[in-house]
Write an enzyme that holds these catalytic residues in place. Structure first.
Site, short mmCIF file in Angstrom:
data_model
loop_
_atom_site.label_atom_id
_atom_site.label_comp_id
_atom_site.label_asym_id
_atom_site.label_seq_id
_atom_site.Cartn_x
_atom_site.Cartn_y
_atom_site.Cartn_z
N SER A 1 0.71 -1.42 0.10
CA SER A 1 0.01 -0.21 -0.11
C SER A 1 0.84 1.22 0.05
O SER A 1 1.86 1.21 0.66
CB SER A 1 -0.95 0.07 1.49
OG SER A 1 -1.43 1.19 1.44
N TYR B 1 -2.22 5.68 -4.19
CA TYR B 1 -3.27 6.53 -4.02
C TYR B 1 -2.74 8.02 -4.52
O TYR B 1 -1.45 8.24 -4.01
CB TYR B 1 -3.39 6.80 -2.56
CG TYR B 1 -4.42 5.70 -1.79
CD1 TYR B 1 -5.67 5.30 -2.33
CD2 TYR B 1 -4.06 4.99 -0.51
CE1 TYR B 1 -6.35 4.31 -1.77
CE2 TYR B 1 -4.80 4.00 0.27
CZ TYR B 1 -5.93 3.70 -0.50
OH TYR B 1 -6.70 2.92 0.22
N THR C 1 -5.51 2.62 -7.07
CA THR C 1 -6.92 2.60 -6.40
C THR C 1 -7.89 3.87 -6.67
O THR C 1 -7.51 4.87 -6.49
CB THR C 1 -6.66 2.35 -4.87
OG1 THR C 1 -5.77 1.43 -4.61
CG2 THR C 1 -7.94 2.47 -4.14
N LYS D 1 -7.35 -0.44 -9.60
CA LYS D 1 -8.23 -1.38 -8.40
C LYS D 1 -9.47 -0.65 -8.06
O LYS D 1 -9.17 0.76 -7.46
CB LYS D 1 -7.08 -1.51 -7.37
CG LYS D 1 -7.60 -2.20 -5.98
CD LYS D 1 -6.42 -2.30 -5.05
CE LYS D 1 -6.86 -3.27 -3.78
NZ LYS D 1 -7.80 -2.45 -2.80
N HIS E 1 -13.12 -2.61 -2.18
CA HIS E 1 -12.23 -2.09 -1.23
C HIS E 1 -12.63 -3.22 0.19
O HIS E 1 -12.45 -2.64 1.06
CB HIS E 1 -12.34 -0.77 -1.01
CG HIS E 1 -11.11 -0.14 -0.56
ND1 HIS E 1 -10.24 0.58 -1.18
CD2 HIS E 1 -10.46 0.07 0.60
CE1 HIS E 1 -9.27 1.22 -0.59
NE2 HIS E 1 -9.28 0.40 0.72
#
Ligand SMILES: Cc1cc2nc3c(=O)[nH]c(=O)nc-3n(C[C@H](O)[C@H](O)[C@H](O)COP(=O)(O)O)c2cc1C
Length: 385
Positions: A109, A132, A158, A255, A279
């Site tokens: 992440s 992100y 994402t 994603k 998610h």
């Protein structure tokens, strides 16, 4: 409950609940609003029954596959999840090492608690970085350059988190990063001294991929909701995604795609894969379970783009059903996060080992020796009353 008694995801969940202070456990376990989508993500797999073939003369099973340009020994990826140092002091290192051992892909992440550079040096496992997009455009350029330099194999953008989901359990428990006991949670931290000592006296909590730019969440206390709402760029568009694909030049996944129309756009802009995902039920409650929507997406774009079914996986049969319906692979978070919390790397290894054993056994019982043998004729819709 002890590690040697953990035979399935539910067992690991129980052990994680024992080991973690309430704010941390509920951060992993919880979903948005009424958690309808969280529950459905797993329940959806019961909508189809498996229909095995027999007398197929199998003596071994090959679970290998290729996805995002990587040869994997298992069709189940470790989905990127934030803040792993809070779940166990070994954090992301444990997950990545377990992924390497089992021959799967490790997802990191943006909000990881170790750095891109450390992970690049630590593991030979195929590595995906989840990005992100922050409001500061320099961060995106920097993160992509760092991933290139650290030899990450794939990038996943994402797209379902442009605002924070309404995770009410986190409000109730006072979950923040770094974690700070509140009046409500003080007792729970005190009742988990092993976790608290590990937190206080081992590596300092940090978010090294972002802390150069953003102090919230590492040096400054922040809730996950505030972090997302203050720093994530909600205006990101398909054009931005297309530019990132150009900048990255390696396998690229989007994603959080759910609709057929978006799956087609992902094909148009040249993405390598979509991760069909909500998610893990943590964002838009009431949204459709990935498995319930898989067939529609496979019918529209199967063969044009890789489809990774993400969310709700708790058993080997869930993976088999998704592959039989046309997914190229699956990914999941909680199946390994509960195990990480339960027992660090040994826990994650046992969890993924259990799932691999289930997959091998279930493939034999289905009469299949290779993943390519799975197809839609081996599934039947459950009659609805
Ligand atoms: C505790 C936790 C943290 C997560 N953090 C991230 C994240 O930082 N970025 C991201 O794209 N997805 C994140 N996810 C979502 C996972 O990547 C994945 O989509 C989800 O866990 C799949 O559902 P499952 O837990 O039922 O397998 C997180 C999920 C959990 C449970």
């Amino acid at each position: 409950m002890r590690l040697k008694n953990c035979y399935n995801t539910g067992d690991f969940r129980k052990l994680a609940k024992q080991k973690l202070p309430a704010p941390i456990f509920h951060y992993i376990d919880g979903g948005a609003d009424d958690e309808v989508t969280l529950r459905r993500n797993t329940e959806a797999f019961n909508g189809y029954d498996l229909v095995p073939n027999v007398l197929t003369g199998i003596d071994s099973v090959d679970l290998s596959t290729e996805v995002l340009g990587q040869k994997l020994k298992l069709p189940l990826l470790f989905a990127p999840t934030a803040l792993q140092r809070l779940f166990h002091h070994q954090g992301e290192r444990a997950t990545a090492r377990a992924a390497e051992k089992v021959g799967s892909m490790y997802g990191m992440s943006t909000i990881a608690t170790c750095s891109i550079e450390e992970m690049g040096a630590l593991t030979q496992a195929p590595k995906l970085f989840q990005i992100y997009v922050h409001k500061d455009p320099a961060m995106t350029v920097d993160l992509i350059d760092r991933c290139k330099a650290a030899n990450f194999d794939a990038l996943a953008l994402t797209v379902d988190t442009i605002v924070a989901g309404n995770r009410e359990r986190d409000y109730v428990t006072g979950m923040s990063t770094p974690p700070k006991p509140t009046l409500a949670s003080l007792l729970s931290f005190a009742l988990h001294p092993q976790w608290s000592l590990n937190y206080l006296f081992r590596d300092k909590f940090d978010l090294p991929n972002v802390s150069k730019y953003v102090k919230d969440g590492s040096d400054m206390k922040s809730s996950v909701v505030d972090y997302i709402n203050h720093h994530i760029n909600s205006r990101i568009s398909w054009d931005d995604a297309a530019k990132m694909i150009e900048q990255w030049q390696k396998p690229f996944a989007i994603k959080g795609v759910m609709s057929v129309a978006d799956a087609k756009k992902a094909v148009e802009i040249g993405a390598s894969a979509i991760m069909l995902s909500n998610h893990g039920g943590r964002q838009l409650d009431g949204s459709r379970a990935p498995f319930d929507h898989l067939k529609a997406v496979v019918d529209a774009v199967g063969g044009d783009i890789e489809i990774i079914l993400d969310g709700g996986i708790r058993r080997g049969t869930h993976v088999l059903k998704a592959l039989a319906l046309g997914a190229n692979a699956c990914s999941g978070g909680r199946f390994y996060l509960y195990a990480l919390a339960a027992a660090g790397q040994a826990g994650v290894e046992r969890a993924i080992g259990n799932l691999r054993n289930e997959l091998e056994r279930d493939m034999m019982l289905m009469g299949c020796s290779r993943l390519a043998d799975l197809n839609e004729t081996m599934l039947a819709l459950r009659p609805r009353c």
